[in-house]
Design a protein around this motif. Structure first.
Motif, PDB file in Angstrom:
ATOM      1  N   VAL A  31       0.837  -1.194   0.000  1.00 17.27           N
ATOM      2  CA  VAL A  31       0.000   0.000   0.000  1.00 17.27           C
ATOM      3  C   VAL A  31       0.875   1.247   0.000  1.00 17.27           C
ATOM      4  N   GLY A  32       1.942   1.220   0.788  1.00 12.64           N
ATOM      5  CA  GLY A  32       2.842   2.368   0.860  1.00 12.64           C
ATOM      6  C   GLY A  32       3.579   2.657  -0.431  1.00 12.64           C
ATOM      7  N   GLN A  33       3.756   1.615  -1.247  1.00 14.38           N
ATOM      8  CA  GLN A  33       4.450   1.807  -2.525  1.00 14.38           C
ATOM      9  C   GLN A  33       3.537   2.374  -3.604  1.00 14.38           C
ATOM     10  N   GLY A  34       2.252   2.441  -3.347  1.00 18.95           N
ATOM     11  CA  GLY A  34       1.310   2.988  -4.325  1.00 18.95           C
ATOM     12  C   GLY A  34      -0.012   2.280  -4.202  1.00 18.95           C
ATOM     13  N   GLY A  35      -0.947   2.911  -3.469  1.00 17.21           N
ATOM     14  CA  GLY A  35      -2.156   2.194  -3.108  1.00 17.21           C
ATOM     15  C   GLY A  35      -3.266   2.182  -4.133  1.00 17.21           C
ATOM     16  N   SER A  58      -8.132  -2.120  -5.626  1.00 15.77           N
ATOM     17  CA  SER A  58      -6.811  -1.503  -5.521  1.00 15.77           C
ATOM     18  C   SER A  58      -6.154  -1.940  -4.218  1.00 15.77           C
ATOM     19  N   TRP A  59      -4.877  -1.614  -4.074  1.00 12.93           N
ATOM     20  CA  TRP A  59      -4.197  -1.940  -2.818  1.00 12.93           C
ATOM     21  C   TRP A  59      -4.890  -1.262  -1.640  1.00 12.93           C
ATOM     22  N   VAL A 227       9.036 -10.845 -10.936  1.00 18.12           N
ATOM     23  CA  VAL A 227       9.600  -9.514 -10.669  1.00 18.12           C
ATOM     24  C   VAL A 227       8.484  -8.592 -10.185  1.00 18.12           C
ATOM     25  N   PRO A 228       8.834  -7.516  -9.448  1.00 18.97           N
ATOM     26  CA  PRO A 228       7.813  -6.551  -9.028  1.00 18.97           C
ATOM     27  C   PRO A 228       7.031  -6.017 -10.224  1.00 18.97           C
ATOM     28  N   GLY A 229       5.726  -5.861 -10.020  1.00 15.13           N
ATOM     29  CA  GLY A 229       4.881  -5.375 -11.091  1.00 15.13           C
ATOM     30  C   GLY A 229       4.310  -6.453 -11.980  1.00 15.13           C
ATOM     31  N   PRO A 255       5.659  -6.037  -4.747  1.00 12.34           N
ATOM     32  CA  PRO A 255       4.307  -6.561  -4.930  1.00 12.34           C
ATOM     33  C   PRO A 255       3.972  -6.716  -6.413  1.00 12.34           C
ATOM     34  N   ALA A 256       2.803  -7.348  -6.672  1.00  7.50           N
ATOM     35  CA  ALA A 256       2.376  -7.625  -8.036  1.00  7.50           C
ATOM     36  C   ALA A 256       0.867  -7.412  -8.125  1.00  7.50           C
ATOM     37  N   ARG A 257       0.268  -7.879  -9.205  1.00  2.80           N
ATOM     38  CA  ARG A 257      -1.186  -7.923  -9.326  1.00  2.80           C
ATOM     39  C   ARG A 257      -1.608  -9.382  -9.331  1.00  2.80           C
ATOM     40  N   LEU A 258      -2.689  -9.718  -8.622  1.00  2.00           N
ATOM     41  CA  LEU A 258      -3.150 -11.101  -8.527  1.00  2.00           C
ATOM     42  C   LEU A 258      -4.526 -11.223  -9.175  1.00  2.00           C
TER      43      LEU A 258
END
Length: 557
Positions: A31-35, A58-59, A227-229, A255-258
């Motif tokens: 969340v802190g990296q971009g929520g 979203s996060w 990898v991230p993203g 983090p990634a997208r699930l």
């Protein structure tokens, strides 16, 4: 709840293999990296599953839902270390429940949707859950009624009495922060109890700590090249290490997208890859083989976003890996288990496709270097089952044994099973036969030989033949019966039963299935082939010799 000895926790945290964190720390970091970016996506066909429109969260929305669900659980009176039994389809609700339990220090015990009274009665007796979370019905079966039949306190992700969504709307999220501050949960505490089948007649509970899951996330991401993203497509329900460790935890930590998928439908699976621009997913060898043999189907979808696919549970072939590589997609060969076995043969460390299809790195063996945490945190060895000697020469099969930070500490409330699972030096007995692959450059690899255990692996799901045998002992018209796995091109194995009929009796596969269904056995465990025998092959200890039973069954098919 601490089940892992403090000295083990301290040793692995000092090495940096375990972080000591609650897994929700990874959510807060994401969340802190971009929520705002989309983080969690429902199955495309969710409305057909449970009547609800698919969601895209979203996060920030994931974090808010987790907090509200945790507040609802607190309002129900749940407290740290209590167990939540979950039987949920692969939707955002299952992920949110996993994280809400982690947030509060609850222990979640997830089970597959196919389990019926037979399996759930045993698991609920073992865990004594404070709450059973499910959906009102799924695929025409009333899961809520099943829970109440077992005397469980039922909460639903669905309309009606006990609807958790309504309780989430009414609960106060501010109660969570205060509760967690007064009752913190750290990495050495148990988060999950997943269930696995072996030679025993009943499932075995595998407790895993927050520390285990966080390390598992890093090991998987490194081993498969995530990898991230990345956008990760998860086609398996959140019930075991393949789904939780293989996709959900890397999603959090990268983090990634699930993107979620359920039940497996090839057309929807391919559609999701195209629509969501999926970069990594997992699929059994049979599916990957079938797709390569249907180029016309593949051409209907844009799969160019896909970079890699994890596969396992059955041998891979060089042809399969090379076929996907020609499409720009790398296949990662995975050998794993709920207990913490984790061997990865991927393009990261094994670029040669033939080697990758046949061999696994000898992680943690002195003199052989591999990248990533798995080589540091996991030790492996082969042991001759007759002599007990460690094997260090090629071509001599032995049982793979493991030790290290990826491994669980023992089965849930089963000290006798735990004692049998580890040798006198603390190495976990996988029950799987490997050998050192060869001389020279091949000395760095293991080659899978076969399973020492008798489990049947149908479509990547473990089935205990002993469990079925115990039930079939009461089959009318049968003197004795035993089950065994037989090879199948699509599912890896199918369940077959050998029956010695009573005088004058005739039994069909439909008779056997009806008998087992009456006892609440999950549909995927039902035998699909039947042969009649004069006797069951047994050894001097009067145990069924399943290798001989398999030969007898195959001879009649």
């Amino acid at each position: 709840m601490f089940l892992t000895p403090p000295e083990r926790i301290r040793a692995f945290e000092d090495k940096g293999w375990w972080t000591g964190d609650n897994v929700v720390a990874a959510l807060h970091s994401a969340v802190g990296q971009g929520g705002d970016p989309i983080a969690l996506v429902d199955p495309l066909n969710r409305e057909a599953l449970d009547g609800r429109a698919p969601e895209r969260l979203s996060w920030n929305e994931v974090a808010d839902r987790v907090e509200r669900l945790a507040a609802a659980l607190l309002a129900r009176g749940l407290r740290k270390d209590e167990i939540v039994l979950a039987q949920l389809p692969n939707t955002v609700d299952a992920v949110l429940l996993f994280l809400a339990c982690a947030r509060l220090g609850l222990i979640v015990s997830p089970v597959v949707m196919q389990y019926r009274v037979h399996e759930l009665a045993f698991i609920s007796a073992q865990t004594k859950p404070r709450l059973f979370v499910t959906v009102p019905s799924f695929a025409g079966f009333d899961h809520a009624a099943q829970g109440r039949e077992l005397g469980l306190d039922v909460a639903l992700f669905g309309d009606g009495y006990g609807d958790l969504r309504a309780e989430m709307d009414e609960a106060d999220p501010a109660t969570v922060e205060a509760y967690v501050a007064a009752n913190p949960t750290v990495g050495g505490e148990v988060l999950t109890i997943c269930w696995t089948s072996g030679t025993e007649s009943r499932p075995k509970g595998v407790p895993r700590d927050h520390n285990h899951w966080i390390l598992n996330a890093h090991v998987v991401a490194q081993g498969t090249g995530m990898v991230p993203g990345d956008t990760l497509l998860n086609p398996f329900p959140l019930v075991n290490i393949g789904s939780i460790g293989g996709l959900v935890m890397p999603w959090l930590t990268l983090p990634a997208r699930l993107v979620l998928h359920h039940p497996f439908d090839l057309g929807i699976f391919l559609q999701q890859i195209e629509a969501e621009k999926v970069t990594y997913t997992i699929a059994p060898p049979a599916v990957l083989t079938a797709l390569l043999k249907q180029p016309a189907l593949m051409e209907k979808f844009d799969l160019t976003s896909l970079r890699a696919i994890g596969s396992g549970s059955a041998p891979l072939s060089p042809w399969l890996i090379e076929g996907w590589q020609a499409l720009g997609i790398e296949i990662c060969n995975i050998f794993g288990s709920n207990e913490g076995a984790s061997l990865y043969s991927s393009a990261v460390d094994v670029p040669d496709t033939t080697d990758r299809s046949r061999y696994f790195p000898r992680f943690g063996v002195e003199g052989h270097g591999w990248s990533g945490l798995n080589h540091e945190a996991l030790r492996t060895r082969l042991v001759d089952l007759d002599s007990g000697e460690e094997i260090d020469e090629p071509g001599r099969p032995g049982e793979l044994r493991l030790k290290g930070a990826t491994l669980f500490g023992g089965y849930w409330q089963a000290p006798e099973l735990t004692a049998a699972a580890f040798d006198q030096d603390g190495w976990f007995r996988t029950g799987d036969q490997f050998e050192i692959a060869g001389e020279g450059s091949l000395e760095r690899f293991y080659r899978f030989v076969g399973r020492s255990k008798e489990i049947i692996v149908r479509g990547g799901v473990n089935i205990s033949p002993a469990e079925l045998d115990d039930l079939l002992a009461g089959l009318p018209g049968s003197r004795e019966a035993a089950t065994v796995g037989i090879p199948d091109a699509d599912l890896g194995e199918r369940v077959a039963v050998g029956i010695v009929p009573a005088d004058g009796a005739e039994l069909s596969i439909a008779d056997v299935s009806a008998f087992l269904k009456e006892r609440g056995v999950a549909v995927f465990k039902l035998p699909e082939r039947l042969v009649t025998l004069d006797r069951l092959p047994r050894n001097a200890m009067n145990k069924v010799v399943r290798s001989e039973l398999r030969e007898a069954v195959l001879a009649q098919l």
